[in-house]
Write a protein that holds these residues in place. Structure first.
Motif, mmCIF file in Angstrom:
data_model
loop_
_atom_site.group_PDB
_atom_site.id
_atom_site.type_symbol
_atom_site.label_atom_id
_atom_site.label_comp_id
_atom_site.label_asym_id
_atom_site.label_seq_id
_atom_site.Cartn_x
_atom_site.Cartn_y
_atom_site.Cartn_z
ATOM 1 N N ARG A 72 54.366 56.130 68.362
ATOM 2 C CA ARG A 72 54.092 55.907 66.821
ATOM 3 C C ARG A 72 55.264 55.736 66.074
ATOM 4 O O ARG A 72 56.573 55.824 66.179
ATOM 5 C CB ARG A 72 53.533 57.144 66.144
ATOM 6 N N PHE A 73 55.451 54.605 65.310
ATOM 7 C CA PHE A 73 56.483 54.332 64.406
ATOM 8 C C PHE A 73 56.973 55.544 63.713
ATOM 9 O O PHE A 73 58.292 55.711 63.491
ATOM 10 C CB PHE A 73 55.944 53.287 63.422
ATOM 11 N N TRP A 74 56.097 56.227 62.948
ATOM 12 C CA TRP A 74 56.595 57.287 62.014
ATOM 13 C C TRP A 74 57.210 58.262 63.061
ATOM 14 O O TRP A 74 57.973 59.337 62.384
ATOM 15 C CB TRP A 74 55.835 57.904 61.192
ATOM 16 N N ILE A 75 56.998 58.616 64.133
ATOM 17 C CA ILE A 75 57.669 59.643 65.101
ATOM 18 C C ILE A 75 58.739 59.186 65.460
ATOM 19 O O ILE A 75 60.131 59.998 65.348
ATOM 20 C CB ILE A 75 56.993 59.850 66.295
ATOM 21 N N LYS A 76 58.879 57.861 65.742
ATOM 22 C CA LYS A 76 60.423 57.422 66.068
ATOM 23 C C LYS A 76 61.347 57.131 64.950
ATOM 24 O O LYS A 76 62.721 57.457 65.320
ATOM 25 C CB LYS A 76 60.271 56.157 66.838
ATOM 26 N N LEU A 77 61.140 57.127 63.908
ATOM 27 C CA LEU A 77 61.892 56.932 62.552
ATOM 28 C C LEU A 77 62.070 58.401 62.108
ATOM 29 O O LEU A 77 61.331 58.998 61.850
ATOM 30 C CB LEU A 77 61.180 56.058 61.560
ATOM 31 N N PRO A 78 63.325 58.746 62.316
ATOM 32 C CA PRO A 78 63.791 60.251 61.841
ATOM 33 C C PRO A 78 63.363 60.663 60.357
ATOM 34 O O PRO A 78 62.594 61.739 60.415
ATOM 35 C CB PRO A 78 65.301 59.965 61.643
ATOM 36 N N ILE A 79 63.568 59.714 59.457
ATOM 37 C CA ILE A 79 63.023 60.110 58.175
ATOM 38 C C ILE A 79 61.438 60.387 58.069
ATOM 39 O O ILE A 79 60.892 60.774 57.192
ATOM 40 C CB ILE A 79 63.705 59.219 57.089
ATOM 41 N N GLY A 80 60.697 59.607 59.002
ATOM 42 C CA GLY A 80 59.353 59.398 58.926
ATOM 43 C C GLY A 80 58.770 60.795 59.197
ATOM 44 O O GLY A 80 57.324 60.919 59.111
ATOM 45 N N TYR A 81 59.304 61.650 59.310
ATOM 46 C CA TYR A 81 58.599 63.170 59.772
ATOM 47 C C TYR A 81 57.779 63.592 58.551
ATOM 48 O O TYR A 81 56.734 64.379 58.867
ATOM 49 C CB TYR A 81 59.674 64.313 60.357
ATOM 50 N N GLY A 82 58.067 63.317 57.336
ATOM 51 C CA GLY A 82 57.360 63.909 56.314
ATOM 52 C C GLY A 82 55.865 63.187 56.261
ATOM 53 O O GLY A 82 55.025 63.700 55.618
ATOM 54 N N ARG A 83 55.600 62.200 57.166
ATOM 55 C CA ARG A 83 54.292 61.545 57.297
ATOM 56 C C ARG A 83 53.506 62.109 58.291
ATOM 57 O O ARG A 83 52.467 62.004 58.359
ATOM 58 C CB ARG A 83 54.602 59.934 57.560
ATOM 59 N N GLN A 101 73.242 69.121 62.070
ATOM 60 C CA GLN A 101 73.248 68.083 63.236
ATOM 61 C C GLN A 101 71.723 67.983 63.751
ATOM 62 O O GLN A 101 70.813 68.852 63.442
ATOM 63 C CB GLN A 101 74.188 68.584 64.392
ATOM 64 N N ILE A 102 71.175 67.037 64.131
ATOM 65 C CA ILE A 102 69.932 66.481 64.158
ATOM 66 C C ILE A 102 69.735 65.855 65.461
ATOM 67 O O ILE A 102 70.559 65.200 66.246
ATOM 68 C CB ILE A 102 69.492 65.561 62.928
ATOM 69 N N THR A 103 68.572 65.933 66.187
ATOM 70 C CA THR A 103 67.906 65.502 67.469
ATOM 71 C C THR A 103 67.848 64.011 67.140
ATOM 72 O O THR A 103 66.279 63.476 67.224
ATOM 73 C CB THR A 103 66.980 66.427 68.100
ATOM 74 N N THR A 104 68.778 63.202 67.232
ATOM 75 C CA THR A 104 68.369 61.704 67.284
ATOM 76 C C THR A 104 69.561 61.035 68.140
ATOM 77 O O THR A 104 70.454 61.893 68.486
ATOM 78 C CB THR A 104 68.663 61.209 66.038
ATOM 79 N N HIS A 112 69.589 48.239 56.039
ATOM 80 C CA HIS A 112 70.822 48.789 56.602
ATOM 81 C C HIS A 112 70.524 49.686 57.885
ATOM 82 O O HIS A 112 71.097 49.500 58.953
ATOM 83 C CB HIS A 112 71.358 49.994 55.653
ATOM 84 N N TYR A 113 69.238 50.214 57.860
ATOM 85 C CA TYR A 113 68.929 50.863 59.333
ATOM 86 C C TYR A 113 68.343 49.777 60.269
ATOM 87 O O TYR A 113 68.842 49.990 61.464
ATOM 88 C CB TYR A 113 67.578 51.578 58.824
ATOM 89 N N SER A 117 67.874 57.234 59.041
ATOM 90 C CA SER A 117 68.063 57.633 60.336
ATOM 91 C C SER A 117 68.381 58.998 60.139
ATOM 92 O O SER A 117 68.946 59.663 61.256
ATOM 93 C CB SER A 117 69.526 56.945 60.642
ATOM 94 N N LEU A 118 68.199 59.645 59.280
ATOM 95 C CA LEU A 118 68.523 60.986 58.811
ATOM 96 C C LEU A 118 67.178 61.954 58.513
ATOM 97 O O LEU A 118 66.244 61.303 58.152
ATOM 98 C CB LEU A 118 69.446 61.445 57.626
ATOM 99 N N SER A 119 67.389 63.401 58.606
ATOM 100 C CA SER A 119 66.513 64.293 57.962
ATOM 101 C C SER A 119 66.827 64.459 56.574
ATOM 102 O O SER A 119 67.851 64.138 56.200
ATOM 103 C CB SER A 119 66.650 65.609 58.968
#
Length: 531
Positions: free
Chosen positions: A40-51, A178-181, A316-317, A326-328
């Motif tokens: 899923r797009f929102w899973i792969k996009l780091p900032i997307g976890y809010g969705r 630090q983040i898991t990306t 930019h991304y 690309s961040l949390s």
């Protein structure tokens, strides 16, 4: 009935790691996941976890029982229901914990789980921007973190708090998370561990497969029954059945299968396979409370709340795989002592360059930036002493279990809520923070008394989504569910490997520790197949 060497229930953080480790040793593995694909797009996009927090196609979306100490509030508990589990929907923070967390585990009867024992396991799974050879991508955000971070570090220095340049290897102090990306994408357990395992040809992944019960011959686990697309299917395990459903689902499945507190099983007419009162007991979780501020300087709100800002961030991304997307949102924080008198680290801090509407009673939290510049301060006591329970409500697998966290049940937990509030008051009062506050969004932290701080914590605190310990690892069945190799006491060929076996909750974010536990248990399971 198909037969495999091992059946793993749950393709989350632990299950993916186990599938990788066991298949690499030549074992055939059936991996069952109640959810669907993580592509899923929102899973792969780091900032997307809010969705992802509220998407019930990816999320169990549990609610706790009303908690008396939280003014009768029920809290929302998102848990991953998708390949990768909660590692596919979490806020990406990677934190091993503190050395004393694991030394405490060993003191509680988990032999071989001290810090010296687990540190090499962490190192084996980590790939920290090219440092380390492990599969799990871990990224330093220094270059992309919001400039407001300098205000936070200055405030920490003004309070004489330690500063850490590397929160993974130097875990005490204020620093950047630090983040898991990896390469700008989420590095979930599915990406890091499961996909390489699937290429070996001896792992069968069944999605939309809800385990309904464990199969037994006497006191030996022989397989699993599961429901897929409306049909009940059974599979046999010649060596072991492993539950990796997490702190909610693993004790639920044990109880439904006849392993749990005798009176509970009797209440629901379940034939007991094993009476063990520790199944579903000892539930622990972290609570945090957040304070909100309008800012005199621009924050992420300004970037994410305008179409032009969103376009620039997206461009930019796409071009660099860097920047805000690309961040949390969890950028600054750290693990500190609430006062010089504290014997060890007792508080986790968050300083985020973003605000979003705080939830009203009974409302699910949203992560939509406010239409003004803003930031937050938040704290979380590290090692709560209150204990709750997970118990089935009836004999149906579709009925969510009763989650009774029993938050703030001890005087120590209440005292730490006050101590954290006092620490945040001092942080707020530093010249560095005062210089950027345009307006405090109520409730106003500064003038609160001890009684006010505790009352506000009761009224507004929320889980940080770290439930653990409901199938605790220990020395015997007197107070635990599994031994130090994940084997369920009193049952042959059955193990539990996930955050439910933590003897106590670690001091911070639990995903890294869950991955470590699965990797270390995987080594033990492989060794046991050869003995």
């Amino acid at each position: 009935m198909d037969t495999f060497d091992t059946i793993i229930v749950g393709a989350g953080s632990a299950g993916c790691v186990l599938a990788d480790k066991l298949s690499a040793a030549g074992l055939s593995v059936l991996l069952l996941e109640a959810g669907g694909s993580d592509r899923r797009f929102w899973i792969k996009l780091p900032i997307g976890y809010g969705r992802l927090f509220y998407d019930e196609t990816l999320n169990w979306a549990y609610q706790t029982e009303p908690c008396a100490a939280l003014n009768g509030r029920s809290l929302y508990w998102p848990r991953g229901k998708v390949v990768g589990g909660s590692s596919s929907i979490n806020a990406l923070v990677y934190y091993r914990g503190l050395p004393h967390d694991y030394d405490d585990w060993e003191k509680m009867g988990a032999a071989g789980w001290s810090w010296n024992d687990v540190r090499p396991v962490f190192e084996a799974v980590e790939n920290r921007d090219g440092r380390g050879t492990g599969p799990l991508g871990i990224h330093r955000i220094d270059a992309d973190a919001h400039p407001l971070k300098e205000r936070y570090f200055q405030a920490a220095r003004e309070l004489q708090l330690p500063i850490t340049d590397d929160m993974v290897t130097q875990p005490e102090g204020a620093g950047l998370y630090q983040i898991t990306t990896k390469h700008g994408f989420r590095s979930s357990a599915a990406d890091a561990f499961l996909r390489p395992a699937l290429k070996r040809g001896n792992v069968k992944l069944e999605t939309d497969a809800l385990a309904t019960r464990i199969l037994f011959e006497g006191k030996r686990a022989t397989g699993v029954e599961y429901r897929r697309y409306g049909h009940l299917v059974q599979a046999r395990a010649s060596f072991s059945v492993i539950l990796s459903g997490g702190a909610v689902n693993s004790p639920q499945l044990l109880q439904l299968s006849g392993i749990g507190p005798g009176p509970l099983l009797q209440q629901h007419g379940i034939a007991p396979v094993l009476d063990n009162a520790a199944v579903g007991a000892n539930l622990q979780d972290h609570l945090a409370v957040t304070y909100y501020y309008k800012s005199k300087v621009p924050t992420l709100n300004d970037e994410l709340n305008s179409l032009w800002g969103q376009f620039k961030a997206a461009a930019h991304y796409v071009l660099t795989r860097r920047g805000t997307l690309s961040l949390s949102v969890n950028q600054c924080g750290g693990f500190v002592r609430s006062s010089p008198a504290a014997g060890r680290v007792d508080m986790q801090l968050y300083f985020n360059p973003i605000t979003y509407p705080s939830p009203k009673p009974g409302e699910v939290r949203r992560i939509d930036p406010d239409p003004f510049s803003g930031f937050i301060l938040s704290f979380q006591p590290c090692r709560p002493t209150s204990r709750g329970t997970i118990t089935i409500r009836d004999t149906g697998i579709d009925t969510p279990p009763k989650i009774a966290p029993n938050y703030l049940a001890t005087e120590q937990d209440q005292a730490e809520a006050i101590a954290g509030g006092r620490l945040l008051q001092r942080l707020e009062a530093t010249p560095a923070i005062q210089a950027i506050i345009r307006e405090t969004i109520p409730p106003v932290l500064g003038p609160m008394t001890d009684a006010d701080l505790l009352a506000d914590f009761r009224a507004r605190c929320s889980t940080v989504f770290h439930p653990t310990s409901t199938c605790r690892m220990g020395a015997s069945a007197a107070d635990s569910v599994v031994d130090n190799r994940g084997r369920v006491f009193g049952i042959e060929s059955l193990r539990v490997v996930d955050a439910s076996i933590f003897p106590t909750v670690t001091s911070g974010n639990t995903n890294a520790a869950t991955i470590m536990v699965a990797r270390k248990m995987g080594d033990a399971i492989v060794a046991d197949t050869k003995s």
